[in-house]
Design a protein around this motif. Structure first.
Motif, PDB file in Angstrom:
ATOM      1  N   GLU A 122      29.926  29.250  41.451  1.00 52.90           N
ATOM      2  CA  GLU A 122      28.953  28.215  41.651  1.00 52.90           C
ATOM      3  C   GLU A 122      29.415  27.033  40.713  1.00 52.90           C
ATOM      4  O   GLU A 122      29.397  25.764  41.090  1.00 52.90           O
ATOM      5  CB  GLU A 122      27.726  28.557  40.818  1.00 52.90           C
ATOM      6  CG  GLU A 122      27.094  29.483  42.095  1.00 52.90           C
ATOM      7  CD  GLU A 122      27.623  31.174  41.832  1.00 52.90           C
ATOM      8  OE1 GLU A 122      27.287  31.659  42.875  1.00 52.90           O
ATOM      9  OE2 GLU A 122      28.250  31.537  40.948  1.00 52.90           O
ATOM     10  N   HIS A 125      32.314  25.165  42.524  1.00 56.09           N
ATOM     11  CA  HIS A 125      31.868  24.238  43.712  1.00 56.09           C
ATOM     12  C   HIS A 125      31.241  23.145  43.250  1.00 56.09           C
ATOM     13  O   HIS A 125      31.351  21.943  43.949  1.00 56.09           O
ATOM     14  CB  HIS A 125      30.822  25.151  44.770  1.00 56.09           C
ATOM     15  CG  HIS A 125      31.555  26.117  45.467  1.00 56.09           C
ATOM     16  ND1 HIS A 125      30.941  26.564  46.680  1.00 56.09           N
ATOM     17  CD2 HIS A 125      33.074  26.772  45.310  1.00 56.09           C
ATOM     18  CE1 HIS A 125      31.898  27.448  47.380  1.00 56.09           C
ATOM     19  NE2 HIS A 125      33.013  27.668  46.440  1.00 56.09           N
ATOM     20  N   GLU A 126      30.416  23.123  42.220  1.00 60.47           N
ATOM     21  CA  GLU A 126      29.737  21.959  41.619  1.00 60.47           C
ATOM     22  C   GLU A 126      30.872  20.825  41.279  1.00 60.47           C
ATOM     23  O   GLU A 126      30.497  19.737  41.555  1.00 60.47           O
ATOM     24  CB  GLU A 126      29.037  22.581  40.426  1.00 60.47           C
ATOM     25  CG  GLU A 126      28.241  21.249  39.490  1.00 60.47           C
ATOM     26  CD  GLU A 126      26.931  20.890  40.397  1.00 60.47           C
ATOM     27  OE1 GLU A 126      26.623  19.623  39.933  1.00 60.47           O
ATOM     28  OE2 GLU A 126      26.486  21.578  41.277  1.00 60.47           O
ATOM     29  N   ASN A 129      32.623  19.573  44.403  1.00 58.90           N
ATOM     30  CA  ASN A 129      31.884  18.666  45.554  1.00 58.90           C
ATOM     31  C   ASN A 129      31.367  17.535  44.752  1.00 58.90           C
ATOM     32  O   ASN A 129      30.703  16.717  45.560  1.00 58.90           O
ATOM     33  CB  ASN A 129      30.517  19.720  45.788  1.00 58.90           C
ATOM     34  CG  ASN A 129      30.857  20.481  46.711  1.00 58.90           C
ATOM     35  OD1 ASN A 129      31.738  20.421  47.870  1.00 58.90           O
ATOM     36  ND2 ASN A 129      30.264  21.654  46.856  1.00 58.90           N
ATOM     37  N   ASP A 130      31.675  17.115  43.494  1.00 59.65           N
ATOM     38  CA  ASP A 130      31.220  15.903  42.950  1.00 59.65           C
ATOM     39  C   ASP A 130      32.286  14.784  43.324  1.00 59.65           C
ATOM     40  O   ASP A 130      33.367  14.504  42.742  1.00 59.65           O
ATOM     41  CB  ASP A 130      30.991  16.056  41.471  1.00 59.65           C
ATOM     42  CG  ASP A 130      30.615  14.763  40.840  1.00 59.65           C
ATOM     43  OD1 ASP A 130      30.376  13.598  41.355  1.00 59.65           O
ATOM     44  OD2 ASP A 130      30.186  15.035  39.461  1.00 59.65           O
ATOM     45  N   VAL A 334      30.090  22.019  32.646  1.00 61.65           N
ATOM     46  CA  VAL A 334      29.401  22.597  34.015  1.00 61.65           C
ATOM     47  C   VAL A 334      29.503  24.117  34.016  1.00 61.65           C
ATOM     48  O   VAL A 334      28.530  24.688  34.187  1.00 61.65           O
ATOM     49  CB  VAL A 334      30.040  21.972  35.372  1.00 61.65           C
ATOM     50  CG1 VAL A 334      29.715  22.665  36.502  1.00 61.65           C
ATOM     51  CG2 VAL A 334      30.181  20.656  35.223  1.00 61.65           C
ATOM     52  N   TYR A 338      25.878  26.430  34.123  1.00 62.36           N
ATOM     53  CA  TYR A 338      25.656  27.610  35.130  1.00 62.36           C
ATOM     54  C   TYR A 338      25.333  28.915  34.447  1.00 62.36           C
ATOM     55  O   TYR A 338      24.432  29.933  34.765  1.00 62.36           O
ATOM     56  CB  TYR A 338      26.526  27.617  36.216  1.00 62.36           C
ATOM     57  CG  TYR A 338      26.376  26.837  37.389  1.00 62.36           C
ATOM     58  CD1 TYR A 338      25.736  27.093  38.353  1.00 62.36           C
ATOM     59  CD2 TYR A 338      26.850  25.577  37.220  1.00 62.36           C
ATOM     60  CE1 TYR A 338      25.587  26.384  39.549  1.00 62.36           C
ATOM     61  CE2 TYR A 338      26.804  24.630  38.332  1.00 62.36           C
ATOM     62  CZ  TYR A 338      25.881  25.306  39.328  1.00 62.36           C
ATOM     63  OH  TYR A 338      25.648  24.179  40.703  1.00 62.36           O
TER      64      TYR A 338
END
Length: 345
Positions: A122, A125-126, A129-130, A334, A338
């Protein structure tokens, strides 16, 4: 016989070279359309190939009067490093390669080869995807003749071998294929194994012939690339999450009008989204096939024991490459977000 085989290989190479060089501009055979060539290492059933088909669909649906997209899977135009070099020169227009291959041209990309960089898919991907955050890194190779347009999920990397790997000590003495990245070599050495960098397409034969005992990759390598036929133990060490990236020749990209460039970027984003949607299901299907048909044994391990072995590799990378410090700190924030979410639940 060897001479005939050599001649056949040479002829095939020359045919590919002629195909690439002979159609680098407008091609009358296709009605004057500019041929766009994309190279990648995976099979036609792989999620990355499906993503590239979406890329082709979007471009040809809006610019089909001007461009025709051709996709070359299975390293048909050469292994990743060679394909990047072809993309640099404009012999081909796009290539999908792992960030470990991009390190050779821009060492900021070394960050992704750091073992246990991300603490969860997760968080991974965060970060990826930024698009706004990643843009500076993507443009950092412009001076090398190519630019990263988007990323593809290449899963979580773990070790697989002809021998069981249940603890870090089980890696001692084994020869393990790694990507051509100094960080990956250092990681495998920290586990006590011998690192053998080689092209992905050479791995099956190398394991089959006993040149190496194993490799490290995601579950799809077992099925799409048939490694599960020769390596029967897959251990969930989850040591790296290294993205693949779609690389474009900068000269070609800069030749596009602003409107065309936007279409290509939109096509790249749609390719990523489709690939991400396909990935989880493909990985589950690969695991099921490997377990039940190829008879691969999947082994759960104590990941902390493996992580502890490579803490020194992480620190050494930070000390030796100041370029990765800012992104490393960003990723740790990040990761923490999470982890806090998980604790709150």
């Amino acid at each position: 016989m060897k001479t005939l085989k050599k001649l056949a290989c040479t002829a095939a190479s020359l045919a590919i070279a002629f195909t690439i060089s002979g159609c680098s501009s407008l091609d009358s055979i296709t009605g004057g359309k500019r041929i766009i060539r994309i190279s990648h290492a995976q099979s036609e059933s792989h999620p990355e190939h499906q993503g590239l088909l979406k890329f082709k669909e979007v471009i040809e649906s809006q610019l089909g009067d001007k461009y025709e997209v051709q996709i070359f899977p299975n390293e048909l135009l050469g292994a990743a490093q060679k394909a990047i070099e072809l993309c640099q020169t404009g012999a081909i227009d796009f290539v999908v390669a792992g960030t470990a291959n991009v390190e050779t041209f821009e060492d900021s990309y070394e960050i992704f080869s750091m073992p246990y960089l991300f603490t969860s898919p997760e968080a991974y991907h965060e970060v990826m995807n930024d698009a706004e955050y990643m843009e500076k890194l993507y443009a950092s190779t412009d001076q090398s003749g190519f630019r990263v347009m988007t990323w593809f999920d290449a899963g979580v990397r773990s070790f697989y071998s002809t021998k069981k790997i249940e603890t870090p000590d089980d890696l001692k003495g084994q020869k393990i294929r790694v990507q051509q990245s100094p960080a990956s070599v250092a990681m495998v050495k920290a586990f006590g194994a011998a690192a053998s960098p080689m092209a992905f397409g050479e791995v099956y034969t190398a394991i089959q012939q006993g040149v190496i005992q194993g490799a490290e990759n995601n579950e799809l390598a077992l099925t799409n690339n048939k490694h599960g036929e020769v390596a029967k133990y897959y251990s969930y060490t989850n040591h790296q999450m290294i993205p693949d990236v779609l690389i474009g020749n900068t000269k070609f990209l800069d030749s596009l009008s602003p409107e065309e460039y936007d279409i290509f970027m939109d096509a790249a984003q749609q390719a990523t989204q489709l690939e991400l949607d396909e990935w989880e299901e493909a990985a589950a299907e690969a695991t099921d096939y490997a377990k039940n048909t190829q008879k691969v044994e999947f082994i759960e391990v104590d990941i902390e024991k493996f992580r502890d072995k490579v803490i020194g590799v992480q620190q050494e990378m930070i000390d030796n490459n100041p370029k990765i410090t800012e992104m490393y700190e960003h990723i740790q924030k990040v990761n923490e977000e999470y982890e806090n979410k998980e604790d709150a639940e």
